[in-house]
Enzyme design. Structure first.
Site, PDB file in Angstrom:
ATOM      1  N   ALA A 221       9.435  -0.407  -9.457  1.00 38.44           N
ATOM      2  CA  ALA A 221       8.395  -1.289 -10.150  1.00 38.44           C
ATOM      3  C   ALA A 221       6.871  -0.581 -10.761  1.00 38.44           C
ATOM      4  CB  ALA A 221       8.071  -2.246  -9.074  1.00 38.44           C
ATOM      5  N   ASN A 222       5.785  -1.447 -10.520  1.00 34.42           N
ATOM      6  CA  ASN A 222       4.636  -1.174 -11.585  1.00 34.42           C
ATOM      7  C   ASN A 222       3.376  -1.484 -10.463  1.00 34.42           C
ATOM      8  OD1 ASN A 222       3.140  -2.847 -13.143  1.00 34.42           O
ATOM      9  ND2 ASN A 222       4.991  -2.477 -14.308  1.00 34.42           N
ATOM     10  N   ARG A 223       2.180  -2.095 -10.429  1.00 33.25           N
ATOM     11  CA  ARG A 223       1.248  -2.514  -9.521  1.00 33.25           C
ATOM     12  C   ARG A 223       0.700  -3.589 -10.726  1.00 33.25           C
ATOM     13  NH1 ARG A 223      -0.628   0.622  -5.612  1.00 33.25           N
ATOM     14  NH2 ARG A 223      -0.305   2.741  -5.587  1.00 33.25           N
TER      15      ARG A 223
END
Ligand code: C5P
Length: 222
Positions: A29-31
């Protein structure tokens, strides 16, 4: 009060990160928080647009008056976007994962022997795909999260992706943009580069919605 000048317009917005499965319990995933994308959807709906919000997994509440289509992976997001066409405009705010795990495991990967090596495959570029689509919206807006040479990189990105506008922001950790409540952006169009000073994400969204409403107005009769 905001004018209802997007009444009768149908607008697609993407928001949030994507989750790319490794196995049934793990993902990459990412932020991205989805704050900016959800604010854009809310601002467009406030001006009367029929908004379809295709969102990756986020903590944000569904914006009022918006149809939310929850997705997980980039490929799901592309399919949901294509299914939403035709639209008058599309705003691609999502932080789509560039890569997915080439073949996600069907069962949870066990900790045994050597750590697994994950082969990655490139994800489809949703913004570029919709920009070159047979049912291309009249106005296509991309976002660009950069950590250096923000404006130059965004100009090149606008050309490469084939969209009309790029909203470029600096996401260096010191700016607090990811997950934070504020944003400072440049609007890149064929008219040039416009700097919008630091403001709440809702204010940036309202300003963008006003610009979209102006761009979608039919040209004045001669
Ligand atoms: O290339 P980059 O990821 O920086 O481009 C950002 C823009 O492209 C954003 O508008 C993002 O939503 C969109 N994008 C996309 N599909 C991808 C990668 C990015 O729609 N696979």
């Amino acid at each position: 009060p905001v004018p209802r000048d997007l009444a009768g317009r149908r607008i697609l917005v993407t928001s949030g990160p994507t989750h790319e499965p490794i196995d049934p319990v793990r993902y990459i995933a990412n932020r991205s928080s989805g704050k900016q994308g959800h604010a854009v959807a809310a601002a467009l709906a406030a001006r009367g647009a029929e908004v379809v919000l295709v969102s990756g997994p986020v903590q944000e509440a569904d914006p009022p008056g918006v149809r939310v289509i929850p997705v997980e992976s980039a490929r799901d997001m592309l399919a949901a976007c294509e299914a939403a066409l035709p639209v008058d405009a599309a705003v691609f705010t999502a932080a789509v994962a560039d890569w997915r795990v080439e073949s996600a495991a069907g069962q949870k990967i066990k900790k045994s022997g050597a750590p697994p090596v994950l082969a990655l495959a490139e994800n489809p570029d949703i913004l570029a795909t919709i920009s070159h689509h047979a049912q291309r919206p009249r106005l296509v807006v991309g976002f660009a999260a950069e950590t250096e040479n923000v404006v130059e990189a965004a100009r090149a990105k606008r050309q490469r992706k084939g969209c009309d506008w790029i909203v470029a922001n600096d996401v260096s950790p010191a700016t607090g943009t990811f997950g934070g409540g504020q944003n400072e952006v440049h609007l890149i169009s064929d008219a040039g580069d416009e700097h919008w000073p630091k403001a709440d994400k809702a204010a940036i969204a309202a300003r963008l919605a006003a610009r979209i409403a102006a761009a979608l107005q039919p040209p004045a009769a001669p």
